[in-house]
Design an enzyme around this catalytic site. Structure first.
Site, short mmCIF file in Angstrom:
data_model
loop_
_atom_site.label_atom_id
_atom_site.label_comp_id
_atom_site.label_asym_id
_atom_site.label_seq_id
_atom_site.Cartn_x
_atom_site.Cartn_y
_atom_site.Cartn_z
N GLU A 1 -35.70 -38.10 1.48
CA GLU A 1 -36.73 -37.55 0.57
C GLU A 1 -38.13 -37.74 1.14
OE1 GLU A 1 -35.43 -40.48 0.21
OE2 GLU A 1 -37.06 -41.81 -0.43
N HIS B 1 -34.31 -42.58 4.31
CA HIS B 1 -34.95 -41.93 3.16
C HIS B 1 -35.22 -40.46 3.47
CE1 HIS B 1 -35.72 -45.24 0.32
NE2 HIS B 1 -35.77 -46.01 1.40
N CYS C 1 -30.52 -45.32 0.50
CA CYS C 1 -31.00 -46.68 0.77
C CYS C 1 -30.28 -47.69 -0.12
CB CYS C 1 -32.52 -46.75 0.65
SG CYS C 1 -33.17 -48.22 1.48
#
Ligand code: MN
Length: 238
Positions: free
Chosen positions: A215, A213, A109
């Protein structure tokens, strides 16, 4: 031996004072990818030298604030969000080290954005004001849910990591994006509105940036963990 991965964080003011915040999802992504994460604290110190990063095996640039537009010679657009001069200073210094020393680097990001600026590129300060026909990149949906499709270039590291899929849904939490791509980087994924969603280094050194993202997705989409595994493997020298 698990490689040690330096992870950057976000400037955060709390009722106790000002500190450095990192979402546990990044930490878990590195750990489940096979590495040991270490958070690099933000500081007022301007004197950041190579010893801040030289003992680590890789660098993960996490999401967070907007990059100061002055760092790419633009005055701030009215829609510029919160910036952190301390964070910019730290990240530009350690990115420079990672590039010079061929240390594996993963940007997420803000991470893809600051990487592009560090390499000499520029950003759209606000895609909604500056990119005609842009789709929604600031989703109102669970973090693990992919709301837009990205198209992946088949001649990329990303294509191999994501099991040779030409397009996948990813989540989206950004109002900025890469505008002019820096020398030394190549685009490896885009959305249909032309927004750059992933870049890689043009050489063999593991440099990879993603605008989504991973994660926040890997618990529901195991292929997103493969990105962390591939990064950690590169940090092991594999
Ligand atoms: Mn997006």
């Amino acid at each position: 031996m698990r490689p040690r991965i330096a992870v950057t964080g976000t400037a955060m003011e709390t009722k106790y004072g000002t500190g450095t915040y990192i979402d546990k999802a990044y930490i878990d992504g590195v750990i489940h990818g096979g590495g040991i994460p270490v958070l690099l604290p933000l500081t007022d110190t301007k004197d950041i030298d190579d010893t801040w990063i030289s003992q680590y095996d890789g660098l993960l640039l996490s999401g967070g604030e907007d990059v100061d537009s002055l760092s790419y010679q633009q005055n701030p657009h009215p829609k510029q969000g919160r910036i952190s001069p301390d964070r910019d200073l730290l990240e530009f210094a350690i990115i420079s080290y990672a590039l010079n020393q061929k240390m594996p680097l993963l940007g997420i990001c803000r991470g893809i954005q600051v990487l592009n600026v560090a390499c000499g590129g520029t950003l759209y300060q606000d895609i909604y004001s500056q990119v005609p026909g842009v789709m929604k990149h600031s989703q109102n949906a669970p973090r693990s849910y992919g709301t837009h499709i990205i198209k992946i270039n088949p001649s990329s590291r990303l294509f191999t990591i994501y099991n040779h899929q030409k397009q996948i849904p990813v989540n989206s939490y950004h109002h900025q994006a890469i505008d002019r791509l820096a020398d030394g980087l190549k685009v490896t994924a885009t959305t249909d509105d032309g927004i750059i969603e992933a870049v890689e280094g043009t050489g063999n050194h593991f440099i990879l940036g993603v605008q989504w993202h991973p994660e926040g997705m890997w618990k529901d989409y195991p292929e997103q963990l493969q990105l962390f595994k591939a990064f950690v493997d590169a940090c092991k020298g594999l």
